[in-house]
Design a protein around this motif. Structure first.
Motif, PDB file in Angstrom:
ATOM      1  N   LEU A  17      39.861 110.779 -27.909  1.00  0.00           N
ATOM      2  CA  LEU A  17      38.445 111.209 -27.947  1.00  0.00           C
ATOM      3  C   LEU A  17      37.898 112.229 -26.779  1.00  0.00           C
ATOM      4  CD1 LEU A  17      36.457 107.646 -28.407  1.00  0.00           C
ATOM      5  CD2 LEU A  17      36.563 109.494 -30.011  1.00  0.00           C
ATOM      6  N   THR A  18      37.134 113.184 -27.131  1.00  0.00           N
ATOM      7  CA  THR A  18      36.729 114.084 -26.086  1.00  0.00           C
ATOM      8  C   THR A  18      35.331 114.080 -25.695  1.00  0.00           C
ATOM      9  OG1 THR A  18      36.087 115.707 -27.906  1.00  0.00           O
ATOM     10  CG2 THR A  18      38.567 115.963 -26.795  1.00  0.00           C
ATOM     11  N   HIS A  19      34.519 113.256 -26.522  1.00  0.00           N
ATOM     12  CA  HIS A  19      32.994 112.724 -26.076  1.00  0.00           C
ATOM     13  C   HIS A  19      33.016 111.436 -26.310  1.00  0.00           C
ATOM     14  CE1 HIS A  19      32.840 117.239 -26.890  1.00  0.00           C
ATOM     15  NE2 HIS A  19      31.882 117.190 -26.167  1.00  0.00           N
ATOM     16  N   GLU A  20      31.931 110.792 -25.794  1.00  0.00           N
ATOM     17  CA  GLU A  20      31.611 109.424 -26.029  1.00  0.00           C
ATOM     18  C   GLU A  20      31.131 109.231 -27.501  1.00  0.00           C
ATOM     19  OE1 GLU A  20      29.965 105.756 -23.829  1.00  0.00           O
ATOM     20  OE2 GLU A  20      30.197 107.412 -22.784  1.00  0.00           O
ATOM     21  N   VAL A  21      31.695 108.089 -28.028  1.00  0.00           N
ATOM     22  CA  VAL A  21      31.123 107.867 -29.357  1.00  0.00           C
ATOM     23  C   VAL A  21      31.011 106.626 -29.485  1.00  0.00           C
ATOM     24  CG1 VAL A  21      31.716 107.487 -31.958  1.00  0.00           C
ATOM     25  CG2 VAL A  21      32.658 109.629 -30.624  1.00  0.00           C
ATOM     26  N   THR A  22      29.580 106.215 -29.670  1.00  0.00           N
ATOM     27  CA  THR A  22      28.987 104.681 -29.553  1.00  0.00           C
ATOM     28  C   THR A  22      29.756 104.005 -30.493  1.00  0.00           C
ATOM     29  OG1 THR A  22      26.854 105.626 -28.928  1.00  0.00           O
ATOM     30  CG2 THR A  22      26.913 103.387 -29.663  1.00  0.00           C
ATOM     31  N   GLY A  23      30.404 102.677 -30.126  1.00  0.00           N
ATOM     32  CA  GLY A  23      31.054 101.759 -30.764  1.00  0.00           C
ATOM     33  C   GLY A  23      32.453 102.023 -31.079  1.00  0.00           C
ATOM     34  N   LEU A  24      32.978 103.276 -30.573  1.00  0.00           N
ATOM     35  CA  LEU A  24      34.391 103.469 -30.646  1.00  0.00           C
ATOM     36  C   LEU A  24      34.913 103.779 -29.334  1.00  0.00           C
ATOM     37  CD1 LEU A  24      36.175 104.138 -33.147  1.00  0.00           C
ATOM     38  CD2 LEU A  24      35.579 106.657 -33.011  1.00  0.00           C
ATOM     39  N   ALA A  56      35.093 106.019 -25.144  1.00  0.00           N
ATOM     40  CA  ALA A  56      34.773 107.007 -24.221  1.00  0.00           C
ATOM     41  C   ALA A  56      35.744 107.945 -24.114  1.00  0.00           C
ATOM     42  CB  ALA A  56      34.596 106.457 -22.919  1.00  0.00           C
ATOM     43  N   PRO A  57      35.175 109.189 -23.595  1.00  0.00           N
ATOM     44  CA  PRO A  57      36.044 110.313 -23.419  1.00  0.00           C
ATOM     45  C   PRO A  57      37.595 109.985 -22.819  1.00  0.00           C
ATOM     46  CG  PRO A  57      34.009 111.052 -22.897  1.00  0.00           C
ATOM     47  CD  PRO A  57      34.110 109.656 -22.949  1.00  0.00           C
ATOM     48  N   GLY A  58      38.713 110.513 -23.440  1.00  0.00           N
ATOM     49  CA  GLY A  58      39.991 110.006 -22.750  1.00  0.00           C
ATOM     50  C   GLY A  58      40.381 108.896 -23.525  1.00  0.00           C
ATOM     51  N   ASP A  59      40.028 108.140 -24.299  1.00  0.00           N
ATOM     52  CA  ASP A  59      40.402 106.925 -24.832  1.00  0.00           C
ATOM     53  C   ASP A  59      41.310 107.319 -26.129  1.00  0.00           C
ATOM     54  OD1 ASP A  59      39.171 105.379 -23.161  1.00  0.00           O
ATOM     55  OD2 ASP A  59      37.694 104.746 -24.415  1.00  0.00           O
ATOM     56  N   VAL A  60      42.358 106.614 -26.459  1.00  0.00           N
ATOM     57  CA  VAL A  60      43.251 106.980 -27.501  1.00  0.00           C
ATOM     58  C   VAL A  60      43.121 105.988 -28.558  1.00  0.00           C
ATOM     59  CG1 VAL A  60      45.453 106.986 -28.455  1.00  0.00           C
ATOM     60  CG2 VAL A  60      45.200 107.841 -26.282  1.00  0.00           C
ATOM     61  N   ILE A  61      42.400 106.361 -29.669  1.00  0.00           N
ATOM     62  CA  ILE A  61      41.899 105.428 -31.026  1.00  0.00           C
ATOM     63  C   ILE A  61      42.704 105.619 -31.875  1.00  0.00           C
ATOM     64  CG2 ILE A  61      39.748 105.339 -29.838  1.00  0.00           C
ATOM     65  CD1 ILE A  61      38.794 107.485 -31.991  1.00  0.00           C
TER      66      ILE A  61
END
Length: 150
Positions: A7-14, A16-21
Motif C-alpha cells: 500500500l502506498t496510501h491509506e485504504v480504510t479497512g485494508l 496503512a502505507p507500507g503494509d504488505v497485503i
C-alpha cells in the motif's frame, strides 16, 4: 487468486502505507493499482516499504497521549466551514475533507491530514454534520462541522 501488494496510501479497512497485503486479483487490477493506492510486491521492494513506513512515522502523532490530547481539543468546539450556497440551503458542490482540514487549521486546532478525515455521507447542505478523524491507530475523534453560508 490473490495478489500481493504494497500500500502506498491509506485504504480504510485494508491498511496503512507500507503494509504488505494480499487481495483478490480483480480488486488489485481494477481499484488499487489504477488509483495509485498500491504497487506490486517484489523481493527488492523492502527498501520502498521501509521508506514509506519512515515517512508515515514522521507524519503521525507519536504517542497515544498526544493523540488523546488532540482528540479532546478537536471535540471541544465545532469547526465552522463557510461555503457558497443557494437560497434553499443547498451547497454549490460539497464540503471536502480538504475544506475541513483547512477550517481546523484556521481555527487554531491541531494539524489534521485530509486523508485521515472520514465523511460518511457527502456534506451538501448547511447545518451541523458529524465527521470522524483518525488521529492514531487506537484513537479517533468525532468532529462537529458547522456549515454556514459565506
Amino acid at each position: 487468486m490473490t495478489t500481493k501488494l504494497i500500500l502506498t496510501h491509506e485504504v480504510t479497512g485494508l491498511g496503512a502505507p507500507g503494509d504488505v497485503i494480499d487481495v483478490k486479483d480483480g480488486y488489485a487490477r481494477n481499484f488499487l493499482l489504477p488509483r495509485g493506492l498500491a504497487t506490486g510486491w517484489t523481493k527488492g521492494a523492502q527498501k520502498q516499504i521501509d521508506a514509506i513506513q519512515a515517512a508515515r512515522r514522521k507524519r503521525e502523532i507519536a504517542t497515544i497521549e498526544g493523540a488523546r490530547a488532540a482528540r479532546d481539543s478537536l471535540q471541544s468546539k465545532p469547526v465552522i466551514v463557510k461555503v457558497r450556497s443557494g437560497e434553499s440551503g443547498r451547497l454549490f458542490g460539497a464540503v471536502t475533507t480538504s475544506d475541513i482540514a483547512d477550517a481546523v487549521a484556521a481555527a487554531g486546532g491541531v494539524q489534521v491530514d485530509r486523508r485521515k478525515i472520514e465523511v460518511k455521507n457527502p456534506i451538501k447542505s448547511l447545518g451541523s454534520h458529524q465527521v470522524s478523524v483518525r488521529l492514531h491507530d487506537d484513537v479517533s475523534a468525532t468532529l462537529e462541522v458547522q456549515v454556514v453560508p459565506a
